[in-house]
Scaffold this motif. Sequence first.
Motif, PDB file in Angstrom:
ATOM      1  N   GLU A   1     -13.907  13.915   4.584  1.00 21.10           N
ATOM      2  CA  GLU A   1     -12.440  13.271   4.573  1.00 21.10           C
ATOM      3  C   GLU A   1     -12.683  12.008   5.342  1.00 21.10           C
ATOM      4  O   GLU A   1     -13.234  12.016   6.479  1.00 21.10           O
ATOM      5  N   ILE A   2     -12.408  11.056   4.575  1.00 16.10           N
ATOM      6  CA  ILE A   2     -12.386   9.750   5.146  1.00 16.10           C
ATOM      7  C   ILE A   2     -11.213   8.687   4.827  1.00 16.10           C
ATOM      8  O   ILE A   2     -10.898   8.913   3.560  1.00 16.10           O
ATOM      9  N   GLY A   3     -10.625   8.188   5.743  1.00 15.90           N
ATOM     10  CA  GLY A   3      -9.550   7.358   5.384  1.00 15.90           C
ATOM     11  C   GLY A   3      -9.427   6.185   6.143  1.00 15.90           C
ATOM     12  O   GLY A   3     -10.710   5.730   6.603  1.00 15.90           O
ATOM     13  N   PRO A   4      -8.516   5.136   6.001  1.00 14.27           N
ATOM     14  CA  PRO A   4      -8.491   3.766   6.845  1.00 14.27           C
ATOM     15  C   PRO A   4      -8.916   4.120   8.422  1.00 14.27           C
ATOM     16  O   PRO A   4      -9.700   3.304   8.486  1.00 14.27           O
ATOM     17  N   ARG A   5      -8.354   5.121   8.704  1.00 16.89           N
ATOM     18  CA  ARG A   5      -8.414   5.020  10.362  1.00 16.89           C
ATOM     19  C   ARG A   5     -10.001   5.838  10.594  1.00 16.89           C
ATOM     20  O   ARG A   5     -10.604   5.263  11.528  1.00 16.89           O
TER      21      ARG A   5
ATOM     22  N   VAL B   1      -4.314 -10.624   9.713  1.00 20.09           N
ATOM     23  CA  VAL B   1      -3.104  -9.681   9.647  1.00 20.09           C
ATOM     24  C   VAL B   1      -2.851  -9.416  11.017  1.00 20.09           C
ATOM     25  O   VAL B   1      -3.708  -9.134  11.957  1.00 20.09           O
ATOM     26  N   SER B   2      -1.524  -8.622  11.258  1.00 15.32           N
ATOM     27  CA  SER B   2      -1.212  -8.170  12.550  1.00 15.32           C
ATOM     28  C   SER B   2      -1.797  -6.776  12.903  1.00 15.32           C
ATOM     29  O   SER B   2      -2.004  -6.258  11.657  1.00 15.32           O
ATOM     30  N   ARG B   3      -1.663  -6.234  13.822  1.00 14.99           N
ATOM     31  CA  ARG B   3      -2.280  -5.016  14.105  1.00 14.99           C
ATOM     32  C   ARG B   3      -1.123  -4.143  13.334  1.00 14.99           C
ATOM     33  O   ARG B   3      -1.588  -2.751  13.045  1.00 14.99           O
ATOM     34  N   SER B   4       0.130  -4.373  13.490  1.00 16.76           N
ATOM     35  CA  SER B   4       0.928  -3.436  12.858  1.00 16.76           C
ATOM     36  C   SER B   4       0.772  -3.386  11.530  1.00 16.76           C
ATOM     37  O   SER B   4       1.113  -2.358  10.939  1.00 16.76           O
ATOM     38  N   THR B   5       0.386  -4.259  10.620  1.00 19.70           N
ATOM     39  CA  THR B   5      -0.011  -4.313   9.485  1.00 19.70           C
ATOM     40  C   THR B   5      -1.098  -3.359   9.225  1.00 19.70           C
ATOM     41  O   THR B   5      -1.007  -2.489   8.378  1.00 19.70           O
ATOM     42  N   VAL B   6      -2.276  -3.419  10.032  1.00 26.83           N
ATOM     43  CA  VAL B   6      -3.214  -2.500   9.882  1.00 26.83           C
ATOM     44  C   VAL B   6      -2.871  -0.991  10.264  1.00 26.83           C
ATOM     45  O   VAL B   6      -3.138  -0.081   9.552  1.00 26.83           O
ATOM     46  N   ARG B   7      -1.844  -0.854  11.018  1.00 31.38           N
ATOM     47  CA  ARG B   7      -1.230   0.415  11.428  1.00 31.38           C
ATOM     48  C   ARG B   7      -0.650   1.036  10.298  1.00 31.38           C
ATOM     49  O   ARG B   7      -0.743   2.174   9.681  1.00 31.38           O
TER      50      ARG B   7
ATOM     51  N   ARG C   1       2.141   1.267   4.085  1.00 33.25           N
ATOM     52  CA  ARG C   1       2.028  -0.342   3.569  1.00 33.25           C
ATOM     53  C   ARG C   1       0.636  -0.119   2.990  1.00 33.25           C
ATOM     54  O   ARG C   1      -0.201   0.588   3.034  1.00 33.25           O
ATOM     55  N   LEU C   2       0.444  -1.270   1.930  1.00 34.56           N
ATOM     56  CA  LEU C   2      -0.898  -1.304   1.057  1.00 34.56           C
ATOM     57  C   LEU C   2      -1.169  -2.872   1.031  1.00 34.56           C
ATOM     58  O   LEU C   2      -0.342  -3.905   1.113  1.00 34.56           O
ATOM     59  N   PRO C   3      -2.588  -3.171   1.277  1.00 34.17           N
ATOM     60  CA  PRO C   3      -3.018  -4.261   1.229  1.00 34.17           C
ATOM     61  C   PRO C   3      -2.754  -5.113  -0.101  1.00 34.17           C
ATOM     62  O   PRO C   3      -2.915  -4.495  -0.980  1.00 34.17           O
ATOM     63  N   ASP C   4      -2.439  -6.302   0.128  1.00 31.36           N
ATOM     64  CA  ASP C   4      -2.545  -6.970  -1.404  1.00 31.36           C
ATOM     65  C   ASP C   4      -4.061  -6.903  -1.739  1.00 31.36           C
ATOM     66  O   ASP C   4      -4.872  -6.663  -1.064  1.00 31.36           O
ATOM     67  N   LEU C   5      -4.214  -7.615  -2.880  1.00 35.25           N
ATOM     68  CA  LEU C   5      -5.438  -7.397  -3.594  1.00 35.25           C
ATOM     69  C   LEU C   5      -6.622  -8.275  -3.019  1.00 35.25           C
ATOM     70  O   LEU C   5      -7.682  -7.750  -2.547  1.00 35.25           O
ATOM     71  N   ARG C   6      -6.223  -9.550  -2.296  1.00 36.82           N
ATOM     72  CA  ARG C   6      -7.043 -10.156  -1.751  1.00 36.82           C
ATOM     73  C   ARG C   6      -7.555  -9.540  -0.338  1.00 36.82           C
ATOM     74  O   ARG C   6      -8.707  -9.640  -0.094  1.00 36.82           O
ATOM     75  N   ARG C   7      -6.711  -9.023   0.408  1.00 38.36           N
ATOM     76  CA  ARG C   7      -6.853  -8.344   1.427  1.00 38.36           C
ATOM     77  C   ARG C   7      -7.765  -7.042   1.332  1.00 38.36           C
ATOM     78  O   ARG C   7      -8.421  -6.409   2.089  1.00 38.36           O
ATOM     79  N   PHE C   8      -7.357  -6.334   0.118  1.00 39.06           N
ATOM     80  CA  PHE C   8      -8.275  -5.047  -0.395  1.00 39.06           C
ATOM     81  C   PHE C   8      -9.570  -5.241  -0.465  1.00 39.06           C
ATOM     82  O   PHE C   8     -10.400  -4.701   0.003  1.00 39.06           O
TER      83      PHE C   8
END
Length: 77
Positions: free
Chosen positions: A5-9, A28-34, A41-48
């Motif tokens: 099991e692996i996710g963003p965190r 991006v802000s810390r709250s965006t990462v959170r 939230r989902l990152p846009d393609l460039r940030r993904f």
Amino acid sequence: MEEIEIGPRALRDSRGETQQGIGEALDVSRSTVRGWESGRRLPDLRRFVALSDHFGLSPARMAQLARWFAARSNDGR
């Protein structure tokens, strides 16, 4: 083979990074990462793509992990 099991965190934690550090690396802000980590939230393609590069994963592998993690989260696991 059992999937881990692996996710963003988990990716961030495995590297000893903070939300603030990821945010600074991706402009991006810390709250965006959170929001990404919580699934609100989902990152846009460039940030993904930048996030994939940051973790040393191909965008395809990152998408696989994201889909698998989302499915597990929706099942209440």
